[in-house]
Design an enzyme around this catalytic site. Structure first.
Site, PDB file in Angstrom:
ATOM      1  CG  HIS A 192      -3.666 -17.203  20.057  1.00  0.00           C
ATOM      2  ND1 HIS A 192      -3.208 -17.960  18.763  1.00  0.00           N
ATOM      3  CD2 HIS A 192      -2.927 -16.677  20.486  1.00  0.00           C
ATOM      4  CE1 HIS A 192      -1.967 -17.358  18.709  1.00  0.00           C
ATOM      5  NE2 HIS A 192      -1.400 -16.810  20.083  1.00  0.00           N
TER       6      HIS A 192
ATOM      7  CG  HIS B 295      -3.390 -19.171   9.000  1.00  0.00           C
ATOM      8  ND1 HIS B 295      -2.465 -18.517   9.211  1.00  0.00           N
ATOM      9  CD2 HIS B 295      -3.212 -19.915  10.472  1.00  0.00           C
ATOM     10  CE1 HIS B 295      -2.255 -18.336  10.647  1.00  0.00           C
ATOM     11  NE2 HIS B 295      -1.813 -19.105  11.042  1.00  0.00           N
TER      12      HIS B 295
ATOM     13  CG  ASP C  83      -4.611 -25.502  15.792  1.00  0.00           C
ATOM     14  OD1 ASP C  83      -4.229 -25.862  16.661  1.00  0.00           O
ATOM     15  OD2 ASP C  83      -5.308 -24.103  15.687  1.00  0.00           O
TER      16      ASP C  83
HETATM   17  N1  ACO Z   1     -14.787 -22.725   7.065  1.00  0.00           N
HETATM   18  C1  ACO Z   1     -15.455 -22.073   6.220  1.00  0.00           C
HETATM   19  N2  ACO Z   1     -15.240 -21.456   5.236  1.00  0.00           N
HETATM   20  C2  ACO Z   1     -14.289 -20.356   5.981  1.00  0.00           C
HETATM   21  C3  ACO Z   1     -13.645 -21.263   7.044  1.00  0.00           C
HETATM   22  C4  ACO Z   1     -14.415 -22.377   6.681  1.00  0.00           C
HETATM   23  N3  ACO Z   1     -12.626 -22.387   8.304  1.00  0.00           N
HETATM   24  N4  ACO Z   1     -12.796 -20.031   6.669  1.00  0.00           N
HETATM   25  C5  ACO Z   1     -13.044 -18.961   5.997  1.00  0.00           C
HETATM   26  N5  ACO Z   1     -13.744 -19.062   5.400  1.00  0.00           N
HETATM   27  C6  ACO Z   1     -14.654 -18.725   4.305  1.00  0.00           C
HETATM   28  C7  ACO Z   1     -15.475 -17.458   4.981  1.00  0.00           C
HETATM   29  O1  ACO Z   1     -16.762 -17.517   4.922  1.00  0.00           O
HETATM   30  C8  ACO Z   1     -15.036 -16.116   4.234  1.00  0.00           C
HETATM   31  O2  ACO Z   1     -15.996 -16.813   3.071  1.00  0.00           O
HETATM   32  P1  ACO Z   1     -16.411 -15.886   1.771  1.00  0.00           P
HETATM   33  O3  ACO Z   1     -15.384 -15.074   1.370  1.00  0.00           O
HETATM   34  O4  ACO Z   1     -17.698 -16.210   0.823  1.00  0.00           O
HETATM   35  O5  ACO Z   1     -17.378 -14.566   2.848  1.00  0.00           O
HETATM   36  C9  ACO Z   1     -13.787 -17.066   3.451  1.00  0.00           C
HETATM   37  O6  ACO Z   1     -13.209 -18.055   3.581  1.00  0.00           O
HETATM   38  C10 ACO Z   1     -13.154 -15.882   3.845  1.00  0.00           C
HETATM   39  O7  ACO Z   1     -12.397 -16.258   5.154  1.00  0.00           O
HETATM   40  P2  ACO Z   1     -12.099 -14.670   6.451  1.00  0.00           P
HETATM   41  O8  ACO Z   1     -12.873 -15.193   7.828  1.00  0.00           O
HETATM   42  O9  ACO Z   1     -12.740 -13.635   5.499  1.00  0.00           O
HETATM   43  O10 ACO Z   1     -10.751 -15.249   6.952  1.00  0.00           O
HETATM   44  P3  ACO Z   1     -10.009 -14.801   8.088  1.00  0.00           P
HETATM   45  O11 ACO Z   1      -8.307 -14.737   7.487  1.00  0.00           O
HETATM   46  O12 ACO Z   1     -10.253 -13.426   8.836  1.00  0.00           O
HETATM   47  O13 ACO Z   1     -10.128 -16.281   9.133  1.00  0.00           O
HETATM   48  C11 ACO Z   1      -9.566 -17.985  10.266  1.00  0.00           C
HETATM   49  C12 ACO Z   1      -9.132 -17.133   9.223  1.00  0.00           C
HETATM   50  C13 ACO Z   1      -9.805 -17.119  12.010  1.00  0.00           C
HETATM   51  C14 ACO Z   1      -8.726 -18.701  10.999  1.00  0.00           C
HETATM   52  C15 ACO Z   1     -10.790 -18.944   9.471  1.00  0.00           C
HETATM   53  O14 ACO Z   1     -10.418 -18.741   8.456  1.00  0.00           O
HETATM   54  C16 ACO Z   1     -11.413 -19.199  10.787  1.00  0.00           C
HETATM   55  O15 ACO Z   1     -12.808 -19.341  11.217  1.00  0.00           O
HETATM   56  N6  ACO Z   1     -11.061 -21.115  11.131  1.00  0.00           N
HETATM   57  C17 ACO Z   1     -11.565 -21.740  11.571  1.00  0.00           C
HETATM   58  C18 ACO Z   1     -11.244 -21.729  12.867  1.00  0.00           C
HETATM   59  C19 ACO Z   1      -9.746 -22.457  12.853  1.00  0.00           C
HETATM   60  O16 ACO Z   1      -9.133 -23.775  12.048  1.00  0.00           O
HETATM   61  N7  ACO Z   1      -8.494 -21.473  13.525  1.00  0.00           N
HETATM   62  C20 ACO Z   1      -7.148 -22.195  13.766  1.00  0.00           C
HETATM   63  C21 ACO Z   1      -6.396 -20.572  12.831  1.00  0.00           C
HETATM   64  S1  ACO Z   1      -4.482 -21.612  13.627  1.00  0.00           S
HETATM   65  C22 ACO Z   1      -4.173 -20.578  14.956  1.00  0.00           C
HETATM   66  O17 ACO Z   1      -4.861 -20.039  15.198  1.00  0.00           O
HETATM   67  C23 ACO Z   1      -2.777 -21.742  15.213  1.00  0.00           C
END
Ligand code: ACO
Length: 436
Positions: A268, A307, A363
């Site tokens: 978060h 996101h 972020d």
């Molecule tokens: N880098 C590379 N690939 C990614 C990333 C990333 N940052 N985020 C998602 N993907 C890919 C996943 O591997 C998945 O690919 P696939 O379909 O081939 O399996 C697809 O994109 C969908 O990803 P999910 O994990 O299903 O997306 P979800 O909505 O559950 O996750 C999250 C969102 C947790 C923010 C994710 O994008 C992530 O881990 N990002 C990096 C961490 C981050 O920056 N968090 C801050 C969020 S902003 C906040 O909270 C204030």
């Protein structure tokens, strides 16, 4: 004729039900009538991470993740970031409207005159270890505030509720700055009532021997913008914690300590720290293509990208990027910025990221700015908690007067043992316990 309802046929019994649809939702409680027989509890919906469950009707913040829209009380975030101050935005979130000149004067005055904390709070904070995490200090100290204001437990009294909101918005920056001073081993600095909200915060953070600390106006404004952008984000993990804890009718200090604890987690409020680690690890613009290849190969994720809600450029990231340019003109360029810009450029052109709708989130650039302001990484979640205090309180106040809100108490799908007879200690079989 189309009607606003959903017809459900229970294939177990053949019975048909008509569930009303309002505001694009059915009521989960309406599913309870779907029963196999009279003894059946009724159908539940199972949604462990609230992926598709609205927990509140709220008039505070609107997000359209596909179009990259964020509005507080209807006002677009970019207009607020450009035109407003954080205190105006806090007023907007809490009261629903932007303040008039007179209202803003009163509001600023009230908040300013609540910035001091009891001297015992200071002694309490001094008791932490020299290297205590500032977020741990903030969470504990906010919880401790409830012991100074026992009347805060009268949560049914509108005036009392608002008084605690004033106190929290005013005192959280003081506690946050003192946590930072504590880590540095330098004396705590008391609030200055003739400084603005962010100017006073910077003074409590950075003033040393000088009789008066004047923050650079560009940096003060940059912090104001960051505070505006972080002030609320509807039903996120910490807002949900604030509402859920508040639903037990506990005082708002205890509820807000719980919300801050939720924010502390790396999924978060802690992602900006991960971004900085990642940029430092990449180390040079020339290493970016290799790094992106490894992300695409699934070795790790690109931190600060993607996101759950935004499937477009996070509107806050756009504004933070502009703010970074202004900050670096004063502080000098953070060398990590070049790596971040190159990462963003390559990622936004790459089919892997484009097809998955992965864009920079809030972020991606905020940590680079905090670092340029001279803040250690451990302070990043604290910098998030200061402005989010107004959002948490707005959510709590709204929930407190919502006649539909009862104590938050989800159901469960029980998957444990069926009834069995008690086993005397000599008759029990040892189970294998793994040490993890
Ligand atoms: N880098 C590379 N690939 C990614 C990333 C990333 N940052 N985020 C998602 N993907 C890919 C996943 O591997 C998945 O690919 P696939 O379909 O081939 O399996 C697809 O994109 C969908 O990803 P999910 O994990 O299903 O997306 P979800 O909505 O559950 O996750 C999250 C969102 C947790 C923010 C994710 O994008 C992530 O881990 N990002 C990096 C961490 C981050 O920056 N968090 C801050 C969020 S902003 C906040 O909270 C204030």
């Amino acid at each position: 004729m189309p009607t606003d309802s959903l017809t459900v046929i229970d294939n177990r019994t053949g019975a048909s039900y008509e569930l009303p649809i309002a505001d694009g939702a059915i009521r989960a409680a309406d599913l309870r009538q779907v029963k196999v027989d009279g003894d059946d509890f009724g159908l539940m919906s199972y949604d462990p991470a609230f992926l598709n469950t609205a927990s509140a009707r709220s008039a505070i913040t609107y997000i359209d993740g596909d179009r990259g829209i964020l509005r507080y009380r209807g006002y677009p975030i970019d207009q607020l970031a450009e035109e407003s101050t954080y205190l105006e935005v806090a007023y907007l979130l809490i009261h629903g409207e932007l303040p008039t000149i007179a209202e803003l004067r009163t509001w600023s005055d009230v908040i300013t005159h609540h910035t001091f904390v009891h001297e015992s709070m200071k002694r309490l904070m001094e008791a932490f270890r020299y290297d205590a995490h500032p977020m741990g200090m903030l969470i504990s100290s906010v919880a401790a505030l409830s012991t100074f204001y026992p009347e805060a437990s009268d949560v049914d009294n509108a005036e009392t509720r608002m008084l605690q909101a004033h106190r929290l918005i005013a005192k959280v920056p003081t506690i946050a700055a003192w946590a930072y001073r504590h880590n540095r081993g330098v004396p705590y600095v008391y609030p200055e009532n003739d400084l603005g909200f962010t100017g006073n915060f910077l003074s409590m953070m950075f003033r040393m021997a000088e009789p008066r600390y004047s923050a650079h106006p560009v940096l003060e404004r940059a912090l104001e913008v960051l505070f505006i952008l972080h002030a609320d984000h509807e039903q996120n993990c910490s807002a949900n914690a604030m509402r859920a804890i508040g639903s037990s009718r506990v005082d708002p200090y205890s509820a807000l300590a719980g919300a801050a604890a939720a924010l502390y987690g790396p999924l978060h409020g802690g992602a900006n720290e991960e971004v900085l680690k990642m940029l430092a690890e990449i180390g040079d613009v020339r290493h970016v293509p290799d790094y992106v290849d490894r992300v695409k190969a699934g070795d790790f994720r690109l931190m600060g990208f993607g996101h759950r809600v935004y499937k477009n450029y996070d509107p806050r990231a756009k504004l933070i990027k502009q703010t970074a340019d202004a900050v670096f003109e004063v502080t000098g360029r953070n060398p990590l910025l070049d790596i971040a810009l190159e990462l963003e450029k390559i990622a936004l052109e790459d089919e892997y990221f484009v097809s998955r709708k992965l864009y920079p989130n809030v972020d991606f650039y905020s940590g680079i700015i905090y670092q340029a302001l001279g803040l250690p990484v451990a302070m990043f979640p604290v910098m998030f908690a200061i402005p989010r205090t107004a959002g948490w309180l707005a959510q709590w106040l709204e929930g407190s007067v919502d006649s539909e809100q009862k104590i938050a108490r989800p159901r469960q799908v029980y998957v444990g043992a069926a009834e069995r007879a008690y086993a005397a200690i000599g008759d029990r079989r040892a189970i294998e316990v793994t040490s993890g």
